[in-house]
Write an enzyme that holds these catalytic residues in place. Structure first.
Site, PDB file in Angstrom:
ATOM      1  CB  THR A 138      -0.905   0.009   1.244  1.00 41.16           C
ATOM      2  OG1 THR A 138      -1.696  -1.181   1.247  1.00 41.16           O
ATOM      3  CG2 THR A 138      -1.825   1.213   1.264  1.00 41.16           C
ATOM      4  CD  GLU A 420      -4.070  -9.126   3.165  1.00 40.83           C
ATOM      5  OE1 GLU A 420      -3.253  -8.829   4.047  1.00 40.83           O
ATOM      6  OE2 GLU A 420      -3.801  -9.094   1.955  1.00 40.83           O
TER       7      GLU A 420
HETATM    8  C1  LIG Z   1      -2.117 -15.365  12.081  1.00 41.66           C
HETATM    9  C2  LIG Z   1      -2.347 -14.023  11.498  1.00 41.66           C
HETATM   10  C3  LIG Z   1      -3.472 -13.370  12.126  1.00 41.66           C
HETATM   11  C4  LIG Z   1      -3.968 -12.207  11.784  1.00 41.66           C
HETATM   12  C5  LIG Z   1      -3.374 -11.241  10.882  1.00 41.66           C
HETATM   13  C6  LIG Z   1      -2.989 -10.119  11.718  1.00 41.66           C
HETATM   14  C7  LIG Z   1      -2.600  -9.012  11.262  1.00 41.66           C
HETATM   15  C8  LIG Z   1      -2.512  -8.667   9.849  1.00 41.66           C
HETATM   16  C9  LIG Z   1      -2.347  -7.211   9.786  1.00 41.66           C
HETATM   17  C10 LIG Z   1      -2.304  -6.541   8.687  1.00 41.66           C
HETATM   18  C11 LIG Z   1      -2.285  -7.245   7.407  1.00 41.66           C
HETATM   19  C12 LIG Z   1      -2.793  -6.335   6.380  1.00 41.66           C
HETATM   20  C13 LIG Z   1      -1.806  -6.235   5.290  1.00 41.66           C
HETATM   21  C14 LIG Z   1      -2.364  -5.551   4.116  1.00 41.66           C
HETATM   22  O1  LIG Z   1      -3.348  -4.869   4.165  1.00 41.66           O
HETATM   23  S1  LIG Z   1      -1.475  -5.902   2.711  1.00 41.66           S
HETATM   24  C15 LIG Z   1      -2.261  -4.949   1.486  1.00 41.66           C
HETATM   25  C16 LIG Z   1      -3.604  -5.563   1.127  1.00 41.66           C
HETATM   26  N1  LIG Z   1      -4.086  -4.918  -0.031  1.00 41.66           N
HETATM   27  C17 LIG Z   1      -5.079  -5.417  -0.761  1.00 41.66           C
HETATM   28  O2  LIG Z   1      -5.705  -6.397  -0.429  1.00 41.66           O
HETATM   29  C18 LIG Z   1      -5.352  -4.679  -2.049  1.00 41.66           C
HETATM   30  C19 LIG Z   1      -6.748  -4.959  -2.555  1.00 41.66           C
HETATM   31  N2  LIG Z   1      -6.793  -4.803  -3.989  1.00 41.66           N
HETATM   32  C20 LIG Z   1      -6.679  -5.894  -4.827  1.00 41.66           C
HETATM   33  O3  LIG Z   1      -6.526  -7.016  -4.406  1.00 41.66           O
HETATM   34  C21 LIG Z   1      -6.792  -5.626  -6.304  1.00 41.66           C
HETATM   35  O4  LIG Z   1      -6.421  -4.313  -6.603  1.00 41.66           O
HETATM   36  C22 LIG Z   1      -8.221  -5.852  -6.811  1.00 41.66           C
HETATM   37  C23 LIG Z   1      -9.196  -5.006  -6.037  1.00 41.66           C
HETATM   38  C24 LIG Z   1      -8.543  -7.292  -6.644  1.00 41.66           C
HETATM   39  C25 LIG Z   1      -8.320  -5.418  -8.257  1.00 41.66           C
HETATM   40  O5  LIG Z   1      -7.368  -6.180  -8.967  1.00 41.66           O
HETATM   41  P1  LIG Z   1      -7.031  -5.692 -10.447  1.00 41.66           P
HETATM   42  O6  LIG Z   1      -6.050  -6.643 -11.014  1.00 41.66           O
HETATM   43  O7  LIG Z   1      -6.684  -4.260 -10.452  1.00 41.66           O
HETATM   44  O8  LIG Z   1      -8.362  -5.749 -11.218  1.00 41.66           O
HETATM   45  P2  LIG Z   1      -9.343  -6.850 -11.607  1.00 41.66           P
HETATM   46  O9  LIG Z   1      -9.462  -6.661 -13.092  1.00 41.66           O
HETATM   47  O10 LIG Z   1     -10.534  -6.728 -10.735  1.00 41.66           O
HETATM   48  O11 LIG Z   1      -8.668  -8.298 -11.365  1.00 41.66           O
HETATM   49  C26 LIG Z   1      -7.916  -8.891 -12.386  1.00 41.66           C
HETATM   50  C27 LIG Z   1      -8.080 -10.366 -12.310  1.00 41.66           C
HETATM   51  O12 LIG Z   1      -7.317 -10.833 -11.194  1.00 41.66           O
HETATM   52  C28 LIG Z   1      -8.132 -11.597 -10.333  1.00 41.66           C
HETATM   53  N3  LIG Z   1      -7.646 -11.387  -8.977  1.00 41.66           N
HETATM   54  C29 LIG Z   1      -7.593 -10.234  -8.317  1.00 41.66           C
HETATM   55  N4  LIG Z   1      -7.085 -10.439  -7.084  1.00 41.66           N
HETATM   56  C30 LIG Z   1      -6.807 -11.757  -6.997  1.00 41.66           C
HETATM   57  C31 LIG Z   1      -6.266 -12.580  -5.961  1.00 41.66           C
HETATM   58  N5  LIG Z   1      -5.892 -12.071  -4.754  1.00 41.66           N
HETATM   59  N6  LIG Z   1      -6.092 -13.889  -6.192  1.00 41.66           N
HETATM   60  C32 LIG Z   1      -6.471 -14.399  -7.397  1.00 41.66           C
HETATM   61  N7  LIG Z   1      -7.006 -13.681  -8.428  1.00 41.66           N
HETATM   62  C33 LIG Z   1      -7.163 -12.373  -8.202  1.00 41.66           C
HETATM   63  C34 LIG Z   1      -9.520 -11.066 -10.564  1.00 41.66           C
HETATM   64  O13 LIG Z   1     -10.467 -12.029 -10.158  1.00 41.66           O
HETATM   65  C35 LIG Z   1      -9.504 -10.826 -12.051  1.00 41.66           C
HETATM   66  O14 LIG Z   1      -9.652 -12.056 -12.687  1.00 41.66           O
HETATM   67  P3  LIG Z   1     -10.513 -12.161 -14.041  1.00 41.66           P
HETATM   68  O15 LIG Z   1     -10.356 -13.573 -14.471  1.00 41.66           O
HETATM   69  O16 LIG Z   1     -11.915 -11.798 -13.664  1.00 41.66           O
HETATM   70  O17 LIG Z   1      -9.909 -11.152 -14.984  1.00 41.66           O
HETATM   71  C1  FAD Z   2      -4.512  -1.484  10.546  1.00 39.73           C
HETATM   72  C2  FAD Z   2      -4.046  -1.551   9.109  1.00 39.73           C
HETATM   73  C3  FAD Z   2      -2.918  -2.303   8.793  1.00 39.73           C
HETATM   74  C4  FAD Z   2      -2.451  -2.353   7.484  1.00 39.73           C
HETATM   75  N1  FAD Z   2      -1.320  -3.068   7.203  1.00 39.73           N
HETATM   76  C5  FAD Z   2      -0.833  -3.037   5.943  1.00 39.73           C
HETATM   77  C6  FAD Z   2       0.377  -3.718   5.633  1.00 39.73           C
HETATM   78  O1  FAD Z   2       1.000  -4.318   6.502  1.00 39.73           O
HETATM   79  N2  FAD Z   2       0.845  -3.678   4.363  1.00 39.73           N
HETATM   80  C7  FAD Z   2       0.177  -3.010   3.355  1.00 39.73           C
HETATM   81  O2  FAD Z   2       0.643  -3.002   2.219  1.00 39.73           O
HETATM   82  N3  FAD Z   2      -1.000  -2.362   3.615  1.00 39.73           N
HETATM   83  C8  FAD Z   2      -1.500  -2.365   4.874  1.00 39.73           C
HETATM   84  N4  FAD Z   2      -2.676  -1.710   5.151  1.00 39.73           N
HETATM   85  C9  FAD Z   2      -3.335  -0.938   4.094  1.00 39.73           C
HETATM   86  C10 FAD Z   2      -4.611  -1.610   3.625  1.00 39.73           C
HETATM   87  O3  FAD Z   2      -4.311  -2.748   2.870  1.00 39.73           O
HETATM   88  C11 FAD Z   2      -5.400  -0.559   2.818  1.00 39.73           C
HETATM   89  O4  FAD Z   2      -5.831   0.423   3.716  1.00 39.73           O
HETATM   90  C12 FAD Z   2      -6.578  -1.194   2.102  1.00 39.73           C
HETATM   91  O5  FAD Z   2      -6.114  -1.997   1.054  1.00 39.73           O
HETATM   92  C13 FAD Z   2      -7.540  -0.126   1.563  1.00 39.73           C
HETATM   93  O6  FAD Z   2      -6.850   0.785   0.716  1.00 39.73           O
HETATM   94  P1  FAD Z   2      -6.904   2.356   1.040  1.00 39.73           P
HETATM   95  O7  FAD Z   2      -6.678   2.537   2.477  1.00 39.73           O
HETATM   96  O8  FAD Z   2      -6.020   3.043   0.065  1.00 39.73           O
HETATM   97  O9  FAD Z   2      -8.406   2.766   0.748  1.00 39.73           O
HETATM   98  P2  FAD Z   2      -9.007   3.094  -0.720  1.00 39.73           P
HETATM   99  O10 FAD Z   2      -8.662   1.994  -1.653  1.00 39.73           O
HETATM  100  O11 FAD Z   2      -8.657   4.476  -1.080  1.00 39.73           O
HETATM  101  O12 FAD Z   2     -10.574   2.986  -0.378  1.00 39.73           O
HETATM  102  C14 FAD Z   2     -11.248   4.090   0.163  1.00 39.73           C
HETATM  103  C15 FAD Z   2     -12.718   3.938  -0.175  1.00 39.73           C
HETATM  104  O13 FAD Z   2     -12.846   3.892  -1.605  1.00 39.73           O
HETATM  105  C16 FAD Z   2     -13.617   2.756  -1.979  1.00 39.73           C
HETATM  106  N5  FAD Z   2     -13.135   2.168  -3.226  1.00 39.73           N
HETATM  107  C17 FAD Z   2     -11.853   1.998  -3.611  1.00 39.73           C
HETATM  108  N6  FAD Z   2     -11.791   1.355  -4.781  1.00 39.73           N
HETATM  109  C18 FAD Z   2     -13.074   1.084  -5.140  1.00 39.73           C
HETATM  110  C19 FAD Z   2     -13.690   0.409  -6.234  1.00 39.73           C
HETATM  111  N7  FAD Z   2     -12.962  -0.132  -7.227  1.00 39.73           N
HETATM  112  N8  FAD Z   2     -15.034   0.306  -6.242  1.00 39.73           N
HETATM  113  C20 FAD Z   2     -15.778   0.816  -5.240  1.00 39.73           C
HETATM  114  N9  FAD Z   2     -15.261   1.475  -4.172  1.00 39.73           N
HETATM  115  C21 FAD Z   2     -13.926   1.593  -4.133  1.00 39.73           C
HETATM  116  C22 FAD Z   2     -13.413   1.762  -0.863  1.00 39.73           C
HETATM  117  O14 FAD Z   2     -14.518   0.862  -0.798  1.00 39.73           O
HETATM  118  C23 FAD Z   2     -13.345   2.654   0.368  1.00 39.73           C
HETATM  119  O15 FAD Z   2     -14.649   2.926   0.832  1.00 39.73           O
HETATM  120  C24 FAD Z   2      -3.156  -1.649   6.468  1.00 39.73           C
HETATM  121  C25 FAD Z   2      -4.304  -0.904   6.781  1.00 39.73           C
HETATM  122  C26 FAD Z   2      -4.755  -0.856   8.097  1.00 39.73           C
HETATM  123  C27 FAD Z   2      -5.988  -0.057   8.425  1.00 39.73           C
END
Ligand SMILES: CC/C=C\C/C=C\C/C=C\CCCC(=O)SCCNC(=O)CCNC(=O)[C@H](O)C(C)(C)COP(=O)(O)OP(=O)(O)OC[C@H]1O[C@@H](n2cnc3c(N)ncnc32)[C@H](O)[C@@H]1OP(=O)(O)O
Ligand code: FAD
Length: 652
Positions: A138, A420
Site C-alpha cells: 500500500t 487485506e
Molecule cells: C495469524 C495471522 C493473524 C492475523 C493477521 C494479523 C494481522 C494482519 C495485519 C495486517 C495485514 C494487512 C496487510 C495488508 O493490508 S497488505 C495490502 C492488502 N491490499 C489489498 O488487499 C489490495 C486490494 N486490492 C486488490 O486485491 C486488487 O487491486 C483488486 C481489487 C482485486 C483489483 O485487482 P485488479 O487486477 O486491479 O483488477 P481486476 O481486473 O478486478 O482483477 C484482475 C483479475 O485478477 C483476479 N484477482 C484479483 N485479485 C486476486 C487474488 N488475490 N487472487 C487471485 N485472483 C485475483 C480477478 O479475479 C480478475 O480475474 P478475471 O479472471 O476476472 O480477470
Molecule cells: C490497521 C491496518 C494495517 C495495514 N497493514 C498493511 C500492511 O502491513 N501492508 C500493506 O501493504 N498495507 C496495509 N494496510 C493498508 C490496507 O491494505 C489498505 O488500507 C486497504 O487496502 C484499503 O486501501 P486504502 O486505504 O487506500 O483505501 P481506498 O482503496 O482508497 O478505499 C477508500 C474507499 O474507496 C472505496 N473504493 C476503492 N476502490 C473502489 C472500487 N474499485 N469500487 C468501489 N469502491 C472503491 C473503498 O470501498 C473505500 O470505501 C493496512 C491498513 C490498516 C488499516
C-alpha cells in the site's frame, strides 16, 4: 487436530452447556504465566512511544518462547498462529504486534513468490529472525488499486540491478506493519520496468536498515505514520525510495523472471502475484470468530452479573440477561461465533487443497478461491465488527471502560474490515466472479460453492420453518439478485453505457448480491458441520448445536426479509413465523448462554476484561483497575493550584 467434547458447568445444573471445540495442544500457560509478558503499568497510561517500546519488548520475548518450543519439538506453525492471532496474541499485545507482518506476510510471500534458491537464501534467515521483514504494498496514494501503485523498480542490465524509486509523495509506501522502526527488510511491491517496458507490479526483497546499527540505508526515507483508531503499537510506517539499488535476484522470481540481459519472462498467470493476499484473507475469517468470541464471553458473563431495573414491580432487579432485548443483542452473536468458526475451518481446508493444486500448475480453482476468500473475509469481519460494537453497547457505561477490553477489541476487529482488501472492494471482486459464472452457466455446475446457482433461480421454495428452507431461500435470493444485477448491467449497456460505467452504476446491487452469496456459504457450512457432528455427540450437545444453527439461520433470514419478499415465495405472515421462531430460540438458549460462552475456553488473562472474568467479581475489578490510574496517586492534582484555583478565585 482432534475434536473433543468439553463440558463446561456453571454453578448450577440448569446452566450446564457443552460446546464442541477443537483442542490444540497449545501450552497457553507457558506464555501466560511468564511475568515478563505482563505489563507493569496498564498500557493506556503509557505514552505512544512507551507503548511501542513495551510492545517490541513483549513481541521479542513472545517469539523467543515460540522458537524455544519449536526447538524442543513442541509444535511449529500452530504456535505461531496462536501467538499472532486474536486470542493469545491480542491478550499479550492488545495494541498490536510490531512484528506480526514478519510472520503473516513477509515469510509467506518469500515462500509463495520466491524461487527455491531464493527461499534457501532468505527463509532460514527470516525464521531465525536474523532479519525482520514486512510487506510493503500500500502507498499513500493507492491501497485498493494495486495496478496503480507508483513505486518503480527499473532494471539496469549494466549492473544487473533494480533501481527502486518513489517518483512522488503519493508513491511512498504507507501503512505496512512494523515498517516504522521495527523491520529491517521488506517485500516491496513495485512496477517493474525492463528494456523500457512496464510489466506491472512485482514483489522485491529490499533491505531497509543496517543489520547491525538499524540505521536506515542510503536513499531510504522511513518512519511511522502516527496514531490510529487502534493497533497503536503495530508501528505502521511509511517508506520512500531515492534511487535505491538492489541485486537482480532480489526480485522474487518464482512466477515471472528478469534475465541478466533484462529479458522479461512472463508468469503463467498474473494472478499468482496476488497469492499472499488470499492467505491472509483466509486467516482473517478465523480471527473474526476469535474476536467475536472474546466480546461474546465478556458481554454474556457481564449480563449474568448485572442486575438492573424491574420486570415486575414487586420483584427484585433481574439479571439483564433476562431481558429479551438483551438476549437479542447477545445470542445471535454467540451463534455467529460458531458460524464463523466452522466457515473458517472449511475455508482453511479449501485454501490448503487449492494451494497444493497451484503448486502443480493447476490454476482452475484459483478464481473461485479468490472469490470465496473475498466474500467470507468481508462478511465475517463486517459482522464481527458490528457484533463487537453491539456487545459493547449491551454492557452500558461499563462497556465503554477501557478496563472492559471491549473498546480495544473493537479497534482490532474493525481494522480487519479495511486491511487485506477493503470489504466493499472484495465484495465487488466476488460479484465480478459471480456475474462471470452467471453469464457462462456451464462452469457453475463444477464449483462447490457455486453449484446452487444452476438451479436455485427456478426452484420452488414454499415456506417452511426449517434451516433447509432458509438455505434454499438464501440461495434463491442470491441467484435472483445476481440475475437481476446482470440484467440491469445488460440494460445499461444496451442503452449505450460502456460496460465499466454500467458496472459502476449497478455496483450497489452487485455488492448486495455478493453478500447474500457469502451468507449462503456460511449458513450451509454451519448446517453441514452440525449434521456431521450430530451422529457423534450427545443428545444434549446435538440439541444445543441445532438451536444455535437455527438461530443463526433465522437471524440471517430476518436480515434479508426485503429480498426474500422480492425473490422467494415468502409472505408477510411467514416473516411473522420467523420472528416468533427467533424469540422461541432466544428463550431456549437462555439457560445455556453462560455455559456456551464458557466453552469458548478463553482464560481471564486472554479476555483481559474486568467485566468478563470467570469469578464474576465485576465491581471489585472495575474499582481496582481505577486505582491504577496515575491521577489517583495523589488526592489533589497540581492543576488545581496552577489553573483551577486561580480560575475559581477570579470568578468570585
Ligand atoms: C495469524 C495471522 C493473524 C492475523 C493477521 C494479523 C494481522 C494482519 C495485519 C495486517 C495485514 C494487512 C496487510 C495488508 O493490508 S497488505 C495490502 C492488502 N491490499 C489489498 O488487499 C489490495 C486490494 N486490492 C486488490 O486485491 C486488487 O487491486 C483488486 C481489487 C482485486 C483489483 O485487482 P485488479 O487486477 O486491479 O483488477 P481486476 O481486473 O478486478 O482483477 C484482475 C483479475 O485478477 C483476479 N484477482 C484479483 N485479485 C486476486 C487474488 N488475490 N487472487 C487471485 N485472483 C485475483 C480477478 O479475479 C480478475 O480475474 P478475471 O479472471 O476476472 O480477470
Ligand atoms: C490497521 C491496518 C494495517 C495495514 N497493514 C498493511 C500492511 O502491513 N501492508 C500493506 O501493504 N498495507 C496495509 N494496510 C493498508 C490496507 O491494505 C489498505 O488500507 C486497504 O487496502 C484499503 O486501501 P486504502 O486505504 O487506500 O483505501 P481506498 O482503496 O482508497 O478505499 C477508500 C474507499 O474507496 C472505496 N473504493 C476503492 N476502490 C473502489 C472500487 N474499485 N469500487 C468501489 N469502491 C472503491 C473503498 O470501498 C473505500 O470505501 C493496512 C491498513 C490498516 C488499516
Amino acid at each position: 487436530m482432534s475434536a473433543k467434547v468439553v463440558v463446561s458447568k456453571r454453578r448450577n445444573v440448569n446452566r450446564q452447556a457443552i460446546f464442541l471445540i477443537t483442542l490444540w495442544p497449545f501450552p497457553e500457560d507457558f506464555f501466560l504465566s511468564d511475568p515478563e509478558l505482563k505489563s507493569k503499568v496498564p498500557l493506556e497510561y503509557l505514552s505512544h512511544k512507551e507503548k511501542y517500546e513495551e510492545a517490541v519488548r513483549k513481541a521479542c520475548l513472545l517469539f523467543r518462547k515460540v522458537i524455544q518450543l519449536q526447538n524442543e519439538g513442541k509444535g511449529g506453525m500452530d504456535n505461531f498462529r496462536e501467538v499472532l492471532g486474536g486470542q493469545l496474541g491480542s491478550a499479550i499485545l492488545p495494541d498490536g504486534n510490531p512484528i506480526t507482518l514478519h510472520y503473516v506476510m513477509f515469510i509467506p510471500t518469500l515462500m509463495g513468490q520466491g524461487t527455491i534458491e531464493q527461499q534457501a537464501e532468505w527463509i532460514q534467515k527470516a525464521w531465525n529472525c536474523d532479519i525482520i521483514g514486512t510487506y510493503a504494498q500500500t502507498e499513500l496514494g493507492h491501497g485498493t488499486f494495486i495496478r496503480g501503485l507508483e513505486t518503480v523498480a527499473k532494471y539496469d542490465p549494466k549492473t544487473e540491478e533494480f533501481v527502486l524509486h518513489s517518483p512522488t509523495l503519493t508513491a511512498y509506501k504507507w501503512w505496512p506493519g512494523g515498517l516504522g522502526h521495527s523491520a529491517n527488510y521488506a517485500v516491496v511491491v513495485a512496477q517493474l520496468y525492463t528494456q523500457g517496458k512496464c510489466h506491472g507490479i512485482h514483489p522485491f526483497v529490499v533491505q531497509l536498515r543496517d543489520e547491525e546499527t538499524h540505521e536506515p540505508l542510503p536513499g531510504i526515507k522511513i518512519g511511522e505514520i502516527g496514531c490510529k483508531l487502534g493497533m497503536n503499537s503495530t508501528n505502521n510506517g511509511y517508506l520512500g525510495f531515492d534511487n535505491v539499488r538492489i541485486p537482480r535476484n532480489y526480485m522474487l522470481m518464482k512466477n515471472s523472471q528478469v534475465l541478466p540481459d533484462g529479458t522479461y519472462v512472463k508468469s503463467p498467470s498474473s494472478k499468482l502475484t496476488y497469492g499472499t493476499m488470499i492467505f491472509v484473507r483466509v486467516v482473517l475469517v478465523q480471527d473474526a470468530a476469535t474476536y467475536l468470541k472474546k466480546a461474546s464471553i465478556i458481554a454474556t458473563r457481564y449480563s449474568a452479573i448485572r442486575h438492573q431495573s424491574q420486570i415486575k414491580p414487586d420483584q427484585p432487579e433481574p439479571q439483564i440477561l433476562d431481558y429479551v432485548t438483551q438476549q437479542y443483542k447477545l445470542f445471535p452473536n454467540i451463534a455467529s461465533c460458531f458460524a464463523f468458526q466452522y466457515a473458517a475451518t472449511w475455508l482453511w481446508d479449501t485454501y490448503n487443497n487449492i494451494t497444493e493444486e497451484l503448486e502443480t500448475g493447476q490454476l482452475d480453482n484459483l478464481p473461485e478461491l479468490h472469490a470465496t476468500a473475498c466474500v467470507l473475509k468481508a462478511v465475517s469481519t463486517a459482522d464481527a465488527a458490528q457484533g463487537v460494537e453491539m456487545l459493547r453497547l449491551a454492557c452500558g457505561g461499563h462497556g465503554y471502560m477501557t478496563a472492559s477490553n471491549l473498546p480495544s477489541t473493537y479497534g482490532l476487529v474493525t481494522a480487519m474490515c479495511t486491511y487485506e482488501g477493503e470489504n466493499t472492494v472484495l465484495l465487488l471482486q466476488t460479484a465480478r466472479f459471480l456475474v462471470k459464472m452467471w453469464q457462462n452457466k456451464t462452469n457453475v455446475y463444477k464449483l462447490p460453492t457455486m453449484k446452487y446457482l444452476a438451479t436455485a433461480l427456478n426452484r420452488a421454495t414454499p415456506f417452511e420453518k426449517s434451516v433447509e428452507w432458509v438455505i434454499a431461500a438464501l440461495q434463491k435470493t442470491a441467484a435472483g439478485k445476481i440475475d437481476l444485477a446482470n440484467r440491469h448491467l445488460n440494460e445499461r449497456v444496451a442503452k449505450g453505457q460502456s460496460y465499466e460505467d454500467a458496472w459502476n452504476n449497478t455496483s450497489i446491487e452487485l455488492v448486495s448480491a455478493a453478500e447474500v452469496h457469502g451468507r449462503t456459504i456460511i449458513v450451509e457450512q454451519f448446517y453441514n458441520t452440525v449434521q456431521g457432528y450430530k451422529s457423534r455427540v450427545s443428545k444434549e450437545l446435538g440439541t444445543v448445536l441445532e438451536q444455535l444453527l437455527q438461530l443463526y439461520a433465522v437471524n440471517a433470514a430476518l436480515r434479508c426479509t426485503g429480498d426474500f419478499l422480492r425473490f422467494t415465495e415468502v409472505l408477510g405472515k411467514d416473516i411473522t413465523v420467523l420472528q416468533t421462531w427467533l424469540e422461541e430460540l432466544l428463550s431456549q438458549i437462555r439457560p445455556n448462554a453462560v455455559g456456551l460462552v464458557d466453552s469458548f475456553d478463553m482464560r481471564d488473562e486472554i479476555l483481559s476484561s474486568a467485566l468478563g472474568c470467570y469469578d464474576g467479581n465485576v465491581y471489585e475489578r472495575l474499582f481496582n483497575e481505577a486505582q491504577k490510574s496515575p491521577l489517583n496517586a495523589e488526592p489533589v492534582n497540581k492543576s488545581y493550584n496552577l489553573y483551577l484555583k486561580p480560575f475559581i478565585k477570579a470568578q468570585l
